[in-house]
Write a protein that holds these residues in place. Structure first.
Motif, PDB file in Angstrom:
ATOM      1  N   THR A  85     -11.001   5.826  -5.904  1.00  0.00           N
ATOM      2  CA  THR A  85     -11.530   5.564  -4.550  1.00  0.00           C
ATOM      3  C   THR A  85     -12.118   4.112  -4.444  1.00  0.00           C
ATOM      4  OG1 THR A  85     -12.233   7.919  -4.256  1.00  0.00           O
ATOM      5  CG2 THR A  85     -13.376   6.251  -2.743  1.00  0.00           C
ATOM      6  N   HIS A  86     -12.548   3.621  -5.467  1.00  0.00           N
ATOM      7  CA  HIS A  86     -13.368   2.239  -5.094  1.00  0.00           C
ATOM      8  C   HIS A  86     -12.129   1.185  -5.445  1.00  0.00           C
ATOM      9  CE1 HIS A  86     -16.053  -0.840  -6.467  1.00  0.00           C
ATOM     10  NE2 HIS A  86     -14.949  -1.380  -7.287  1.00  0.00           N
ATOM     11  N   HIS A  87     -11.140   1.339  -6.086  1.00  0.00           N
ATOM     12  CA  HIS A  87      -9.955   0.478  -6.099  1.00  0.00           C
ATOM     13  C   HIS A  87      -9.325   0.399  -4.934  1.00  0.00           C
ATOM     14  CE1 HIS A  87      -9.711   0.103 -10.861  1.00  0.00           C
ATOM     15  NE2 HIS A  87     -10.654  -0.419 -10.310  1.00  0.00           N
ATOM     16  N   GLN A  88      -8.976   1.760  -4.427  1.00  0.00           N
ATOM     17  CA  GLN A  88      -8.478   1.824  -3.099  1.00  0.00           C
ATOM     18  C   GLN A  88      -9.181   1.332  -2.036  1.00  0.00           C
ATOM     19  OE1 GLN A  88      -5.170   2.649  -2.839  1.00  0.00           O
ATOM     20  NE2 GLN A  88      -5.364   2.460  -0.497  1.00  0.00           N
ATOM     21  N   LEU A  89     -10.357   1.484  -1.821  1.00  0.00           N
ATOM     22  CA  LEU A  89     -11.298   0.459  -1.071  1.00  0.00           C
ATOM     23  C   LEU A  89     -11.245  -0.938  -0.987  1.00  0.00           C
ATOM     24  CD1 LEU A  89     -14.118   2.830  -0.521  1.00  0.00           C
ATOM     25  CD2 LEU A  89     -12.625   2.629   1.066  1.00  0.00           C
ATOM     26  N   GLY A  90     -11.294  -1.223  -2.268  1.00  0.00           N
ATOM     27  CA  GLY A  90     -10.896  -2.829  -2.461  1.00  0.00           C
ATOM     28  C   GLY A  90      -9.416  -3.277  -2.170  1.00  0.00           C
ATOM     29  N   ASN A  91      -8.928  -2.501  -2.135  1.00  0.00           N
ATOM     30  CA  ASN A  91      -7.131  -2.783  -1.513  1.00  0.00           C
ATOM     31  C   ASN A  91      -7.202  -2.864  -0.221  1.00  0.00           C
ATOM     32  OD1 ASN A  91      -6.419  -3.425  -4.179  1.00  0.00           O
ATOM     33  ND2 ASN A  91      -5.507  -1.364  -4.448  1.00  0.00           N
ATOM     34  N   THR A  92      -8.063  -2.073   0.436  1.00  0.00           N
ATOM     35  CA  THR A  92      -8.013  -2.150   1.883  1.00  0.00           C
ATOM     36  C   THR A  92      -9.088  -2.518   2.851  1.00  0.00           C
ATOM     37  OG1 THR A  92      -8.802   0.313   1.879  1.00  0.00           O
ATOM     38  CG2 THR A  92      -6.340   0.213   1.741  1.00  0.00           C
ATOM     39  N   ASP A  93      -9.581  -3.500   2.053  1.00  0.00           N
ATOM     40  CA  ASP A  93     -11.004  -4.091   2.879  1.00  0.00           C
ATOM     41  C   ASP A  93     -12.002  -3.373   3.239  1.00  0.00           C
ATOM     42  OD1 ASP A  93      -9.583  -6.678   2.598  1.00  0.00           O
ATOM     43  OD2 ASP A  93      -8.555  -6.365   4.404  1.00  0.00           O
ATOM     44  N   GLY A  94     -12.200  -2.282   2.523  1.00  0.00           N
ATOM     45  CA  GLY A  94     -13.226  -1.234   2.777  1.00  0.00           C
ATOM     46  C   GLY A  94     -12.986  -0.298   3.671  1.00  0.00           C
ATOM     47  N   LEU A  95     -11.634  -0.022   4.419  1.00  0.00           N
ATOM     48  CA  LEU A  95     -11.278   0.992   5.205  1.00  0.00           C
ATOM     49  C   LEU A  95     -10.574   2.107   4.472  1.00  0.00           C
ATOM     50  CD1 LEU A  95      -9.760  -1.607   7.865  1.00  0.00           C
ATOM     51  CD2 LEU A  95     -11.965  -0.588   7.900  1.00  0.00           C
ATOM     52  N   TYR A  96     -10.943   3.353   5.034  1.00  0.00           N
ATOM     53  CA  TYR A  96     -10.312   4.728   4.696  1.00  0.00           C
ATOM     54  C   TYR A  96      -8.915   4.709   5.699  1.00  0.00           C
ATOM     55  CZ  TYR A  96     -14.421   5.774   1.695  1.00  0.00           C
ATOM     56  OH  TYR A  96     -15.508   5.678   0.927  1.00  0.00           O
ATOM     57  N   TYR A  97      -8.265   5.725   5.107  1.00  0.00           N
ATOM     58  CA  TYR A  97      -7.056   6.111   5.587  1.00  0.00           C
ATOM     59  C   TYR A  97      -7.061   6.136   7.396  1.00  0.00           C
ATOM     60  CZ  TYR A  97      -2.803   8.615   7.063  1.00  0.00           C
ATOM     61  OH  TYR A  97      -1.560   8.973   7.400  1.00  0.00           O
ATOM     62  N   ALA A  98      -7.975   6.890   7.750  1.00  0.00           N
ATOM     63  CA  ALA A  98      -8.226   7.100   9.091  1.00  0.00           C
ATOM     64  C   ALA A  98      -8.725   6.154  10.158  1.00  0.00           C
ATOM     65  CB  ALA A  98      -9.196   8.553   9.380  1.00  0.00           C
ATOM     66  N   GLN A  99      -9.431   5.142   9.424  1.00  0.00           N
ATOM     67  CA  GLN A  99      -9.758   4.005   9.913  1.00  0.00           C
ATOM     68  C   GLN A  99      -8.657   2.956  10.022  1.00  0.00           C
ATOM     69  OE1 GLN A  99     -12.854   3.156   6.949  1.00  0.00           O
ATOM     70  NE2 GLN A  99     -14.425   4.105   8.297  1.00  0.00           N
ATOM     71  N   MET A 100      -7.564   3.129   9.639  1.00  0.00           N
ATOM     72  CA  MET A 100      -6.467   1.967   9.595  1.00  0.00           C
ATOM     73  C   MET A 100      -5.665   2.203  10.680  1.00  0.00           C
ATOM     74  SD  MET A 100      -6.437   1.595   5.380  1.00  0.00           S
ATOM     75  CE  MET A 100      -5.496   0.040   5.521  1.00  0.00           C
ATOM     76  N   ASP A 101      -4.840   1.213  11.178  1.00  0.00           N
ATOM     77  CA  ASP A 101      -3.719   1.290  12.078  1.00  0.00           C
ATOM     78  C   ASP A 101      -2.533   1.996  11.263  1.00  0.00           C
ATOM     79  OD1 ASP A 101      -5.213   0.450  14.208  1.00  0.00           O
ATOM     80  OD2 ASP A 101      -4.574  -1.789  13.611  1.00  0.00           O
ATOM     81  N   ARG A 102      -1.697   2.779  12.147  1.00  0.00           N
ATOM     82  CA  ARG A 102      -0.543   3.223  11.627  1.00  0.00           C
ATOM     83  C   ARG A 102       0.657   2.077  11.279  1.00  0.00           C
ATOM     84  NH1 ARG A 102       0.425   8.622  14.831  1.00  0.00           N
ATOM     85  NH2 ARG A 102      -1.509   9.681  13.864  1.00  0.00           N
ATOM     86  N   THR A 103       0.477   1.164  12.337  1.00  0.00           N
ATOM     87  CA  THR A 103       1.568   0.246  11.894  1.00  0.00           C
ATOM     88  C   THR A 103       0.677  -1.180  12.171  1.00  0.00           C
ATOM     89  OG1 THR A 103       1.850   0.026  14.490  1.00  0.00           O
ATOM     90  CG2 THR A 103       3.507   1.250  13.180  1.00  0.00           C
ATOM     91  N   VAL A 104       1.451  -2.334  11.768  1.00  0.00           N
ATOM     92  CA  VAL A 104       0.825  -3.617  11.613  1.00  0.00           C
ATOM     93  C   VAL A 104       1.967  -4.491  11.962  1.00  0.00           C
ATOM     94  CG1 VAL A 104      -0.894  -3.227   9.987  1.00  0.00           C
ATOM     95  CG2 VAL A 104       1.174  -3.936   9.284  1.00  0.00           C
ATOM     96  N   PRO A 105       1.817  -5.692  12.509  1.00  0.00           N
ATOM     97  CA  PRO A 105       2.771  -6.599  12.946  1.00  0.00           C
ATOM     98  C   PRO A 105       3.530  -7.308  11.704  1.00  0.00           C
ATOM     99  CG  PRO A 105       0.560  -7.396  13.647  1.00  0.00           C
ATOM    100  CD  PRO A 105       0.321  -6.183  13.096  1.00  0.00           C
ATOM    101  N   THR A 106       4.647  -7.455  11.775  1.00  0.00           N
ATOM    102  CA  THR A 106       5.270  -8.012  10.687  1.00  0.00           C
ATOM    103  C   THR A 106       5.105  -9.567  10.746  1.00  0.00           C
ATOM    104  OG1 THR A 106       7.162  -6.594  10.898  1.00  0.00           O
ATOM    105  CG2 THR A 106       7.755  -8.523   9.801  1.00  0.00           C
ATOM    106  N   VAL A 107       4.918 -10.303   9.463  1.00  0.00           N
ATOM    107  CA  VAL A 107       4.643 -11.656   9.572  1.00  0.00           C
ATOM    108  C   VAL A 107       5.314 -12.475   8.712  1.00  0.00           C
ATOM    109  CG1 VAL A 107       2.113 -11.350  10.006  1.00  0.00           C
ATOM    110  CG2 VAL A 107       2.870 -11.318   7.654  1.00  0.00           C
ATOM    111  N   ASP A 108       5.689 -13.712   9.111  1.00  0.00           N
ATOM    112  CA  ASP A 108       6.438 -14.427   8.139  1.00  0.00           C
ATOM    113  C   ASP A 108       5.738 -15.161   7.037  1.00  0.00           C
ATOM    114  OD1 ASP A 108       5.178 -16.600   9.267  1.00  0.00           O
ATOM    115  OD2 ASP A 108       6.508 -17.357  10.697  1.00  0.00           O
ATOM    116  N   GLU A 109       6.424 -16.061   6.482  1.00  0.00           N
ATOM    117  CA  GLU A 109       5.739 -16.706   5.047  1.00  0.00           C
ATOM    118  C   GLU A 109       4.343 -17.405   5.383  1.00  0.00           C
ATOM    119  OE1 GLU A 109       9.138 -17.369   6.050  1.00  0.00           O
ATOM    120  OE2 GLU A 109       9.887 -16.035   4.817  1.00  0.00           O
ATOM    121  N   SER A 110       4.254 -17.853   6.674  1.00  0.00           N
ATOM    122  CA  SER A 110       3.164 -18.733   7.025  1.00  0.00           C
ATOM    123  C   SER A 110       1.983 -17.773   7.558  1.00  0.00           C
ATOM    124  CB  SER A 110       3.652 -19.811   8.096  1.00  0.00           C
ATOM    125  OG  SER A 110       4.087 -19.053   9.408  1.00  0.00           O
TER     126      SER A 110
END
Length: 179
Positions: A85-110
């Motif tokens: 749980t500690h490592h997963q929170l570190g990978n998700t900026d302290g957000l749990y599953y339900a607190q995150m958006d289902r989809t995110v915008p695609t970004v280019d290299e910049s």
């Protein structure tokens, strides 16, 4: 008052005292059998959980509360759950599953969002959110192991108490004056 003769007395096997004594004996046997069964179930449950943990061959990482230890018992299972749980929170900026958006915008290299022909951001599944599913699966399995150990301990302790109650019934049967 008339004295009872041998012809008018009840046979000893049919006296209320004997029936109560037999009832205590049967209750003692039943309670002790259930107690031994509960103890056997507790031992089997703990053994099975241990055996399944051994088969997985998981070792806690060096930053866990119990570092670099084979995950076998409830405490190492807790330490592994906690560090996942500690490592997963570190990978998700302290957000749990339900607190995150289902989809995110695609970004280019910049890092700029990629847009479609209508000028809207192209959305993709949120991989960071999806990674929570693996973490939750692992922590749930480990937590069930902890609960299995607790239930096994409870079953064993309850069985031990029932066996003791059975011995008390046997003692009462031998020593008590049943009216």
């Amino acid at each position: 008052m008339t004295a009872l003769t041998s012809d008018t007395r009840l046979p000893e096997a049919d006296t209320p005292s004997h029936k109560r004594s037999l009832t205590l004996l049967l209750a003692a046997i039943l309670v002790m059998a259930i107690g031994f069964g509960s103890m056997a179930g507790g031992v089997f449950g703990a053994w099975y959980t241990w055996d399944q943990a051994v088969a997985q061959d998981v070792v806690t990482p060096d930053d866990a509360a119990i570092p670099e230890t084979a995950v076998r018992g409830p405490f190492t299972m807790w330490a592994q759950t906690d560090i996942i749980t500690h490592h997963q929170l570190g990978n998700t900026d302290g957000l749990y599953y339900a607190q995150m958006d289902r989809t995110v915008p695609t970004v280019d290299e910049s890092g700029a969002p990629i847009v479609d022909e209508n000028g809207e951001a192209v959305m993709v599944p949120n991989e960071a959110r999806a990674s929570w599913l693996d973490a939750m699966t692992l922590t749930t399995a480990l937590s069930l192991g902890i609960v299995a150990y607790a239930l096994a301990a409870f079953a064993f302790a309850t069985g031990l108490a029932l066996v003791a109650v059975g011995f008390v019934f046997l003692h009462i049967r031998r020593k008590a004056v049943l009216l």
